[in-house]
Design a protein around this motif. Structure first.
Motif, PDB file in Angstrom:
ATOM      1  N   ALA A  45      73.679  59.620 -54.476  1.00 60.57           N
ATOM      2  CA  ALA A  45      74.057  61.023 -54.672  1.00 60.57           C
ATOM      3  C   ALA A  45      73.019  61.727 -55.546  1.00 60.57           C
ATOM      4  CB  ALA A  45      75.444  61.116 -55.305  1.00 60.57           C
ATOM      5  N   GLY A  46      72.545  61.029 -56.584  1.00 60.35           N
ATOM      6  CA  GLY A  46      71.529  61.634 -57.451  1.00 60.35           C
ATOM      7  C   GLY A  46      70.249  61.942 -56.706  1.00 60.35           C
ATOM      8  N   ILE A  47      69.811  60.969 -55.869  1.00 56.89           N
ATOM      9  CA  ILE A  47      68.569  61.181 -55.124  1.00 56.89           C
ATOM     10  C   ILE A  47      68.718  62.352 -54.167  1.00 56.89           C
ATOM     11  CG2 ILE A  47      67.049  60.138 -53.401  1.00 56.89           C
ATOM     12  CD1 ILE A  47      67.717  57.435 -54.742  1.00 56.89           C
ATOM     13  N   LEU A  48      69.887  62.416 -53.467  1.00 55.83           N
ATOM     14  CA  LEU A  48      70.112  63.518 -52.526  1.00 55.83           C
ATOM     15  C   LEU A  48      70.140  64.861 -53.247  1.00 55.83           C
ATOM     16  CD1 LEU A  48      72.763  62.016 -50.118  1.00 55.83           C
ATOM     17  CD2 LEU A  48      70.384  62.553 -49.631  1.00 55.83           C
ATOM     18  N   PHE A  49      70.701  64.846 -54.481  1.00 59.26           N
ATOM     19  CA  PHE A  49      70.742  66.073 -55.290  1.00 59.26           C
ATOM     20  C   PHE A  49      69.325  66.581 -55.539  1.00 59.26           C
ATOM     21  CE2 PHE A  49      71.113  67.882 -59.664  1.00 59.26           C
ATOM     22  CZ  PHE A  49      71.943  68.935 -59.362  1.00 59.26           C
ATOM     23  N   VAL A  50      68.430  65.669 -55.961  1.00 62.14           N
ATOM     24  CA  VAL A  50      67.049  66.085 -56.225  1.00 62.14           C
ATOM     25  C   VAL A  50      66.377  66.515 -54.923  1.00 62.14           C
ATOM     26  CG1 VAL A  50      64.835  65.306 -57.101  1.00 62.14           C
ATOM     27  CG2 VAL A  50      66.924  64.605 -58.236  1.00 62.14           C
ATOM     28  N   LEU A  51      66.674  65.795 -53.822  1.00 61.75           N
ATOM     29  CA  LEU A  51      66.065  66.166 -52.535  1.00 61.75           C
ATOM     30  C   LEU A  51      66.476  67.568 -52.118  1.00 61.75           C
ATOM     31  CD1 LEU A  51      66.178  62.982 -50.282  1.00 61.75           C
ATOM     32  CD2 LEU A  51      64.202  64.130 -51.294  1.00 61.75           C
TER      33      LEU A  51
END
Lengths: 230, 113
Positions: A168-174
């Motif tokens: 979820a964190g990675i998708l947020f930054v993406l």
């Protein structure tokens, strides 16, 4: 005697200070320029009726990312802090976990789905009403806490939760980077269609970002609560 | 008219909530305080929600959900509190202890209450 006189003098000085503060307070008639621009810009350019979500997720999106990072660091360092010391005695008998009883157990079965549903409702309605990812995630974690209290033998799959949370964190930054590429800047949600003001599917990418935040915070706080058990 | 009725409901609810606060001050031991805090606040919250429902009929579904949540969570949480308090031997006000007999039986049967 001397002490009493001194305290009376100190209290008198404090009274002077606070009367001056209270006297200098003026009720603002209009919004400050920054607040006014947020209030007018949120519904117009972000199509979210909830100004606070607009500020938290878009205008101050980087701060939100920082808060999430702080939470991540807390969850990561708790394991180190809460590790039992070498040769530490076990807790006394009175504080050992016991079965919470049938009533609490049955109550959990009624309330756990309710709390999770309410958390999901708060998360997905973040762009329309009060709430959003952080708050909804905290509600979900509260449900997990009830589960852990009512059935102490539950084992949370912390590895899976950590993977979910990191994804979820990675998708947020993406999504934030997509904002740079397709729209005005980092975490700009306007690369998705804006929709209608007040509609469930509206406000560009704000609901997506909010949902990711909710998943991340919920998983993270659940891991934190689980770490406090051992 | 509906405003007046709603206000009356909210007022009577607040009387119940006030009696809960008064009970917290007046009751002699932890268990009776838990009891006043639970029963009176359940009733008070219900009456306040009914009053709000008369004010805003379109909120009825959500208010019903809140009442349901209070009805489930309030007794269970106070039960858990009182139960753990009793197990830890929190002192009681003088009087008969209805649970004393059950306690000795359940201790013999292997601590299942």
């Amino acid at each position: 005697m001397m002490q009493r006189v001194l305290s009376v003098i100190v209290i008198g000085l404090l009274a002077v200070v606070f009367t001056r503060i209270v006297g200098a307070y003026v009720q603002l008639d209009a919004l400050r320029p920054l607040a006014a621009s947020y209030v007018t810009l949120s519904p117009e350019s972000l199509t979210t009726p909830n100004v606070i979500t607009g500020i938290l997720i878009t205008y101050r999106g980087l701060d939100t990312l920082g808060e999430v990072a702080v939470l991540f660091m807390v969850a990561a360092s708790l394991g180190l802090l809460l590790k039992p010391l070498e040769g530490q005695p076990k807790p006394p008998k009175a504080f050992q976990r016991s079965d919470p009883g049938e009533i609490v157990h049955s109550g959990k079965q009624v309330m756990f789905p309710m709390i999770l549903t309410f958390g999901a409702y708060v998360i997905v309605n973040g762009h329309l009403s009060a709430g959003g990812g952080f708050q909804g995630g905290a509600i979900v974690a509260a449900g997990v806490m009830l589960l852990l209290i009512a059935t102490p033998e539950t084992r949370l799959n912390t590895t899976l939760l950590s993977i979910v949370e990191s994804t979820a964190g990675i998708l947020f930054v993406l999504l934030g980077i997509l904002g740079i590429v397709l729209a005005g800047g980092f975490l700009d949600p306007r690369f998705l269609p804006a929709g209608e003001l007040g509609g469930f599917i509206s406000a560009g990418a704000i609901p997506l970002i909010s949902a990711l935040l909710g998943i991340k915070v919920g998983a993270e706080l659940s891991v934190v609560i689980d770490k406090f058990r051992t | 008219m509906s405003e007046l009725i709603g206000s009356l409901f909210i007022f009577s609810g607040s009387v119940f909530l006030f009696s809960a606060g008064l009970g917290l001050l007046r009751m002699p031991d932890a268990f009776t305080r838990i009891q006043t805090g639970t029963k009176a606040t359940t009733m008070g919250a219900t009456l306040v929600m009914i009053g709000l429902a008369i004010y805003h009929p379109d909120w009825i579904f959500k208010l019903l959900l809140i009442i349901y949540f209070v009805y489930v969570s309030n007794p269970i949480s106070s039960h858990a509190l009182a139960r753990s308090g009793h197990r830890l031997g929190t002192p009681m006000a003088p009087g008969p202890d209805a649970l004393a007999e059950i306690d000795t039986r359940s201790d013999a049967a292997g601590d299942k209450l």
